[in-house]
Design an enzyme around this catalytic site. Sequence first.
Site, PDB file in Angstrom:
ATOM      1  CB  SER A  32      -0.923  -0.001   1.222  1.00 46.36           C
ATOM      2  OG  SER A  32      -0.176  -0.157   2.414  1.00 46.36           O
ATOM      3  CG  ASN A 119      -4.266  -4.818  12.950  1.00 44.08           C
ATOM      4  OD1 ASN A 119      -3.682  -4.746  11.865  1.00 44.08           O
ATOM      5  ND2 ASN A 119      -4.663  -5.964  13.479  1.00 44.08           N
ATOM      6  CB  THR A 164     -41.442  25.442  -8.999  1.00 48.82           C
ATOM      7  OG1 THR A 164     -42.527  25.928  -9.785  1.00 48.82           O
ATOM      8  CG2 THR A 164     -41.366  26.241  -7.705  1.00 48.82           C
ATOM      9  CG  HIS A 165     -42.219  22.109 -11.980  1.00 45.95           C
ATOM     10  ND1 HIS A 165     -42.470  20.790 -11.695  1.00 45.95           N
ATOM     11  CD2 HIS A 165     -42.999  22.838 -11.140  1.00 45.95           C
ATOM     12  CE1 HIS A 165     -43.398  20.721 -10.731  1.00 45.95           C
ATOM     13  NE2 HIS A 165     -43.729  21.958 -10.370  1.00 45.95           N
ATOM     14  CB  SER A 286     -14.805  26.569 -28.605  1.00 48.96           C
ATOM     15  OG  SER A 286     -14.738  25.796 -29.785  1.00 48.96           O
ATOM     16  CE  LYS A 292     -19.859  26.763 -27.142  1.00 49.93           C
ATOM     17  NZ  LYS A 292     -20.043  25.322 -27.011  1.00 49.93           N
ATOM     18  CG  ASN A 294     -17.226  26.118 -23.892  1.00 44.96           C
ATOM     19  OD1 ASN A 294     -18.300  26.540 -24.317  1.00 44.96           O
ATOM     20  ND2 ASN A 294     -16.303  25.554 -24.666  1.00 44.96           N
ATOM     21  CD  GLU A 299     -19.369  22.167 -19.192  1.00 45.67           C
ATOM     22  OE1 GLU A 299     -20.150  21.787 -20.058  1.00 45.67           O
ATOM     23  OE2 GLU A 299     -18.257  22.672 -19.452  1.00 45.67           O
ATOM     24  CE1 TYR A 326      -6.433  -3.389   8.747  1.00 43.54           C
ATOM     25  CE2 TYR A 326      -5.518  -5.594   8.482  1.00 43.54           C
ATOM     26  CZ  TYR A 326      -5.638  -4.286   8.049  1.00 43.54           C
ATOM     27  OH  TYR A 326      -4.974  -3.878   6.935  1.00 43.54           O
ATOM     28  CD  GLN A 331      -2.902  -2.474   2.171  1.00 47.98           C
ATOM     29  OE1 GLN A 331      -2.234  -2.680   3.171  1.00 47.98           O
ATOM     30  NE2 GLN A 331      -2.624  -3.030   1.010  1.00 47.98           N
ATOM     31  CE  LYS A 334      -4.387   3.170   5.033  1.00 55.19           C
ATOM     32  NZ  LYS A 334      -5.126   1.897   4.801  1.00 55.19           N
TER      33      LYS A 334
HETATM   34  N1  ARG Z   1      -1.193  -1.321   5.316  1.00 56.18           N
HETATM   35  C1  ARG Z   1      -2.166  -1.808   6.224  1.00 56.18           C
HETATM   36  C2  ARG Z   1      -3.513  -1.079   6.033  1.00 56.18           C
HETATM   37  O1  ARG Z   1      -3.534  -0.115   5.396  1.00 56.18           O
HETATM   38  C3  ARG Z   1      -1.711  -1.612   7.623  1.00 56.18           C
HETATM   39  C4  ARG Z   1      -2.266  -2.574   8.617  1.00 56.18           C
HETATM   40  C5  ARG Z   1      -1.731  -3.922   8.378  1.00 56.18           C
HETATM   41  N2  ARG Z   1      -2.129  -4.827   9.388  1.00 56.18           N
HETATM   42  C6  ARG Z   1      -2.029  -6.155   9.211  1.00 56.18           C
HETATM   43  N3  ARG Z   1      -2.448  -6.887  10.178  1.00 56.18           N
HETATM   44  N4  ARG Z   1      -1.584  -6.656   8.118  1.00 56.18           N
HETATM   45  O2  ARG Z   1      -4.546  -1.499   6.496  1.00 56.18           O
END
Ligand code: ARG
Length: 466
Positions: A32, A119, A164-165, A286, A292, A294, A299, A326, A331, A334
Amino acid sequence: MADGTDTKSSNQMWGGRFASGPAAIMEEINASIGFDKKLFAQDIRGSIAHATMLAHQGIISTEDKDKIVHGLNTILSEIEAGNFEFSRSLEDIHMNVESRLAALIGPAAGRLHTARSRNDQVALDFRLWVKEELQKCEQALTGLIAAFLDRAEEHADTVMPGFTHLQTAQPVTFGHHCMAYVEMFGRDRSRVRHAIEHMDESPIGAAALAGTGFPIDRHMTAKALGFREPTRNSIDTVSDRDFAIEFLSIAAIAGMHLSRLAEEIVIWSTPQFGFVRLSDAFSTGSSIMPQKKNPDAAELVRAKTGRINGSLVALLTIMKGLPLAYSKDMQEDKEQVFDAAESLELAIAAMTGMVRDMTINAARMKAAAGSGYSTATDLADWLVREAGLPFRDAHHVTGRAVALAESKSCDLAELSLEDLQAIHPAITDKIFDVLTVEASVASRKSFGGTAPSEVRKQIAFWRARN
Ligand code: ARG
């Protein structure tokens, strides 16, 4: 090698019971670091707080703690300066930092992970990151609200059609319309504030899931990291991503508001409407049609909402059905949050710029406000108030007046008194006082109504509320 016969040495962080390293494909799916390196500052802050607490509790020596803190600060500077080599074989930010710490300070580095697990470490880093992001959102929303308050003040008397509408309904003021967005973004901001309150608990010390036998002080780390208190259940702590989902829900609702505003700007800036003109800074030309201009920024804001919604649904789906505590599935939390945060920040900033910069064409707004028989309700209300008609009868009489004006291709205010009296004898020339759009808006003084006096009160309320 993808077939699992890779003979690379096992992971230096957890490889004790492993004879060989992971298959290349395992490393690729497992790592990760490509995205969680974004958490480096939070990871280092968390580790400094943890090491300081361990020394305070006599779990590690002060000398080791000093080495650890010094080493971590060195790593922070290395990463900030772009001099840090992230390694995919070290999986994530936590192990990249710890491995570098070992290279810098030697065996003392191995004591940092006492009474801690990745964790609770990742739960901490991510929570700190989301909390900071929420604080940024609060600021950004305050900026957007301020932009609307300024425009509302400037245009408290500018009449425009209310819809409205998307059909002309009744005249309103542009200030009133701006204040509708202040209410929306004000609600978003209170949701942000509430989420900060809600998530303000420190996960560190939950360890893998069961807590620890070491005499740690979780209140101390919570305080050092700026949290109100520690979380109360170690199992929940390492399996909870509600704070991230709450952030995404808030982002999705704010994104929905931003997309409605974006859509209005797109419509208003067409030559057909001509209510606003975007500044050059927030529009594009454009490559083929020289005339134009834009509304690309609007958008794109409208489109970013789709990405944010996608992130919310993705994380809800990732978390759905996970057994406690966990699992590595988590993971995947993120990237969704990082992407949504970037989209939301950009969208709010672009909108704030557009709202501040756009030129309002008050003449076009007023002309449109008067067309489409927008003061018909005022005529009906006058018949109720001044001639004592029941509203339903007044509605019928007004309908006939509209039909007559339509047949003559004129506005209600352009009908003659004789024409109007032929429809209902109780009508007098006083009727013409309410048929203009200005009189119409000025009369709507009910709390929260569109009268300029009322809109100014709401502006004052929000200025004081900031
Ligand atoms: N890179 C892991 C995550 O984002 C960290 C936690 C890993 N924990 C484990 N027991 N493998 O969740």
